[in-house]
Design a protein around this motif. Structure first.
Motif, PDB file in Angstrom:
ATOM      1  N   LYS A 249       0.752  -1.158   0.079  1.00 40.68           N
ATOM      2  CA  LYS A 249       0.019  -0.174  -0.048  1.00 40.68           C
ATOM      3  C   LYS A 249       1.007   1.284   0.137  1.00 40.68           C
ATOM      4  O   LYS A 249       1.899   1.181   0.852  1.00 40.68           O
ATOM      5  N   GLY A 250       0.688   2.159  -0.842  1.00 41.59           N
ATOM      6  CA  GLY A 250       1.383   3.577  -0.717  1.00 41.59           C
ATOM      7  C   GLY A 250       2.034   3.629  -2.232  1.00 41.59           C
ATOM      8  O   GLY A 250       2.181   2.901  -3.003  1.00 41.59           O
ATOM      9  N   GLU A 251       2.767   4.747  -2.342  1.00 37.22           N
ATOM     10  CA  GLU A 251       3.356   5.184  -3.519  1.00 37.22           C
ATOM     11  C   GLU A 251       4.899   4.637  -3.236  1.00 37.22           C
ATOM     12  O   GLU A 251       5.517   4.897  -2.320  1.00 37.22           O
ATOM     13  N   ASP A 252       5.319   4.119  -4.250  1.00 37.21           N
ATOM     14  CA  ASP A 252       6.545   3.162  -4.257  1.00 37.21           C
ATOM     15  C   ASP A 252       7.537   4.319  -4.130  1.00 37.21           C
ATOM     16  O   ASP A 252       7.727   5.463  -4.656  1.00 37.21           O
ATOM     17  N   MET A 253       8.769   3.915  -3.554  1.00 33.00           N
ATOM     18  CA  MET A 253      10.010   4.731  -2.952  1.00 33.00           C
ATOM     19  C   MET A 253      10.940   4.036  -2.865  1.00 33.00           C
ATOM     20  O   MET A 253      11.176   2.656  -2.435  1.00 33.00           O
ATOM     21  N   VAL A 254      12.173   4.654  -3.393  1.00 27.19           N
ATOM     22  CA  VAL A 254      13.476   3.660  -3.359  1.00 27.19           C
ATOM     23  C   VAL A 254      14.448   4.666  -2.396  1.00 27.19           C
ATOM     24  O   VAL A 254      14.385   5.969  -2.708  1.00 27.19           O
ATOM     25  N   ILE A 255      15.126   4.181  -1.424  1.00 27.53           N
ATOM     26  CA  ILE A 255      16.148   5.268  -0.846  1.00 27.53           C
ATOM     27  C   ILE A 255      17.461   4.478  -0.733  1.00 27.53           C
ATOM     28  O   ILE A 255      17.562   3.303  -0.733  1.00 27.53           O
ATOM     29  N   HIS A 256      18.587   5.428  -0.878  1.00 23.71           N
ATOM     30  CA  HIS A 256      19.972   5.066  -1.330  1.00 23.71           C
ATOM     31  C   HIS A 256      20.881   6.018  -0.967  1.00 23.71           C
ATOM     32  O   HIS A 256      20.526   7.227  -0.548  1.00 23.71           O
ATOM     33  N   GLY A 257      22.068   5.499  -0.682  1.00 23.05           N
ATOM     34  CA  GLY A 257      23.139   6.301  -0.346  1.00 23.05           C
ATOM     35  C   GLY A 257      24.376   5.674   0.173  1.00 23.05           C
ATOM     36  O   GLY A 257      24.426   4.316  -0.042  1.00 23.05           O
ATOM     37  N   HIS A 258      25.196   6.462   1.034  1.00 17.62           N
ATOM     38  CA  HIS A 258      26.305   5.860   1.431  1.00 17.62           C
ATOM     39  C   HIS A 258      26.664   6.172   2.850  1.00 17.62           C
ATOM     40  O   HIS A 258      26.017   7.263   3.414  1.00 17.62           O
ATOM     41  N   ILE A 259      27.196   5.315   3.715  1.00 13.89           N
ATOM     42  CA  ILE A 259      27.500   5.445   4.894  1.00 13.89           C
ATOM     43  C   ILE A 259      29.139   5.544   5.114  1.00 13.89           C
ATOM     44  O   ILE A 259      29.722   4.580   4.633  1.00 13.89           O
ATOM     45  N   ARG A 260      29.731   6.965   5.533  1.00 16.25           N
ATOM     46  CA  ARG A 260      31.072   7.061   5.752  1.00 16.25           C
ATOM     47  C   ARG A 260      31.375   7.481   7.152  1.00 16.25           C
ATOM     48  O   ARG A 260      30.581   7.983   7.797  1.00 16.25           O
ATOM     49  N   ASP A 261      32.637   7.718   7.242  1.00 11.47           N
ATOM     50  CA  ASP A 261      33.257   8.521   8.365  1.00 11.47           C
ATOM     51  C   ASP A 261      33.524   9.828   8.042  1.00 11.47           C
ATOM     52  O   ASP A 261      33.287  10.177   6.884  1.00 11.47           O
ATOM     53  N   VAL A 262      33.799  10.579   9.085  1.00  9.48           N
ATOM     54  CA  VAL A 262      34.310  11.844   8.899  1.00  9.48           C
ATOM     55  C   VAL A 262      35.187  12.014   8.054  1.00  9.48           C
ATOM     56  O   VAL A 262      35.467  13.362   7.522  1.00  9.48           O
ATOM     57  N   ASP A 263      36.352  11.116   7.809  1.00 13.38           N
ATOM     58  CA  ASP A 263      37.345  11.397   6.638  1.00 13.38           C
ATOM     59  C   ASP A 263      36.889  11.032   5.263  1.00 13.38           C
ATOM     60  O   ASP A 263      37.836  11.049   4.331  1.00 13.38           O
ATOM     61  N   GLY A 264      35.523  10.705   5.249  1.00 11.25           N
ATOM     62  CA  GLY A 264      34.981  10.365   3.832  1.00 11.25           C
ATOM     63  C   GLY A 264      35.108   8.818   3.307  1.00 11.25           C
ATOM     64  O   GLY A 264      34.893   8.602   2.096  1.00 11.25           O
ATOM     65  N   ARG A 265      35.896   8.031   4.250  1.00  6.49           N
ATOM     66  CA  ARG A 265      35.912   6.659   3.757  1.00  6.49           C
ATOM     67  C   ARG A 265      34.559   5.854   4.017  1.00  6.49           C
ATOM     68  O   ARG A 265      33.936   6.111   5.036  1.00  6.49           O
ATOM     69  N   PRO A 266      34.395   4.913   3.232  1.00  7.71           N
ATOM     70  CA  PRO A 266      33.306   4.127   3.288  1.00  7.71           C
ATOM     71  C   PRO A 266      33.275   3.281   4.687  1.00  7.71           C
ATOM     72  O   PRO A 266      34.199   2.740   4.891  1.00  7.71           O
ATOM     73  N   ILE A 267      32.036   2.937   5.282  1.00 12.80           N
ATOM     74  CA  ILE A 267      32.019   2.137   6.192  1.00 12.80           C
ATOM     75  C   ILE A 267      31.146   0.691   5.900  1.00 12.80           C
ATOM     76  O   ILE A 267      30.151   0.830   5.502  1.00 12.80           O
TER      77      ILE A 267
END
Length: 299
Positions: free
Chosen positions: A128-146
């Motif tokens: 039920k509802g309007e379809d949605m996709v959520i995406h992105g990245h998680i990084r540390d404060v120095d920009g490195r991926p976690i």
């Protein structure tokens, strides 16, 4: 008679007399806290100069707040929320280094032990509802991926209700899930576009809001708890900036940095890849986690 008991109460010296009685407090922190509360409360009473009837009305209001509390409903937390105190305590206890994502209040509808799902899963179980996709990245404060970071996510449905509010109507764990990032720190999952909703306003706090000319609504948002080794846990939301209540959240939970871009998308090829039937909402948001404080592990 001890020295601290010799003061006679007057309007002028009320703070000194009352705080003086606390000199033998066994807990120094308790005494310091009570000294501040007494001083500020007496200052407020002296500035407001309430009548006896007004003060009794205040006591009756707090009594009604207490009577509204039970195992599910905590009216005092609600009162703290609408006065901005909950957000202030959250801000004081979650000061972040520059560049780290900001926190906001947990809210009352988190459920422990949500199922861990494969990346990309759809947390909407009733379609039920309007379809949605959520995406992105998680990084540390120095920009490195976690890698290996967990995202505990939950949201209200397109009518503004959480699954725990509609037992027997929504499936258990509807619009909830736990995801774990891969080596590149990326995340993505599918859901539906949430809607604004009112906080409980059928009690004394709701009556207070009405008397103050305030609405009880929270703007549409998604909840996140993010955890990763070596990082501070983060409790936060992302908000729809076009929501009608985005500038007047009843509990003051909105921060400018937590506004995401909810983009209405008409891309048949991508919709097919995502398993959507037509247009959908595309939300991209990156999180930055602060390093763990010395001597403290994950909460």
């Amino acid at each position: 008679m001890q020295a601290h008991e010799r003061g006679f109460f007057t309007e002028e010296n009320s703070v000194e007399v009352v705080t003086g009685r606390n000199i033998n407090a066994k807990d120094a922190r308790l005494r310091a806290v009570m000294d501040v509360i007494i001083r500020k409360l007496h200052e407020a009473v002296k500035e407001i100069e309430p009548t006896q009837d007004e003060w009794f009305q205040a006591i009756q209001f707090l009594t009604a707040v207490g009577h509204k509390c039970d195992d599910w409903r905590q009216e005092f937390i609600l009162l703290s929320d609408v006065l901005g105190v909950s957000m202030l305590v959250d801000a004081i206890n979650n000061r972040k280094p520059s560049g780290a994502s900001e926190s906001t209040v947990l809210g009352p509808f988190h459920v422990a032990d949500a199922p861990e799902l494969p990346m990309g899963a759809n947390i909407c179980l009733d379609q039920k509802g309007e379809d949605m996709v959520i995406h992105g990245h998680i990084r540390d404060v120095d920009g490195r991926p976690i890698a290996g970071a967990t995202l505990d996510v939950w949201q209200a449905n397109d009518e503004g209700f959480y699954d725990v509010q509609q037992k027997g109507i929504q499936p258990d764990f509807n619009l909830r899930g736990l995801f774990r990032t891969g080596p590149d720190g990326s995340y993505w999952f599918r859901a539906v576009k949430p809607k604004y909703y009112p906080i409980p306003h059928d009690g004394p706090v709701g009556q207070l809001l009405a008397a103050l000319g305030r609405h009880p609504n929270r703007p549409a948002h998604l909840h996140f708890i993010l955890r990763a080794d070596g990082c501070q846990p983060l409790i936060t939301h992302i908000f729809d900036p076009d929501d009608p209540y985005i500038s007047s959240d009843a509990v003051f939970g909105v921060k400018k940095s937590l506004l995401a871009n909810f983009k209405r998308t008409n891309d048949p090829e991508r919709a097919y890849e995502l398993g959507f039937g037509g247009e959908f909402w595309d939300v991209e948001y990156d999180f930055v986690l602060a390093p763990a404080r010395a001597g403290k592990g994950l909460a």
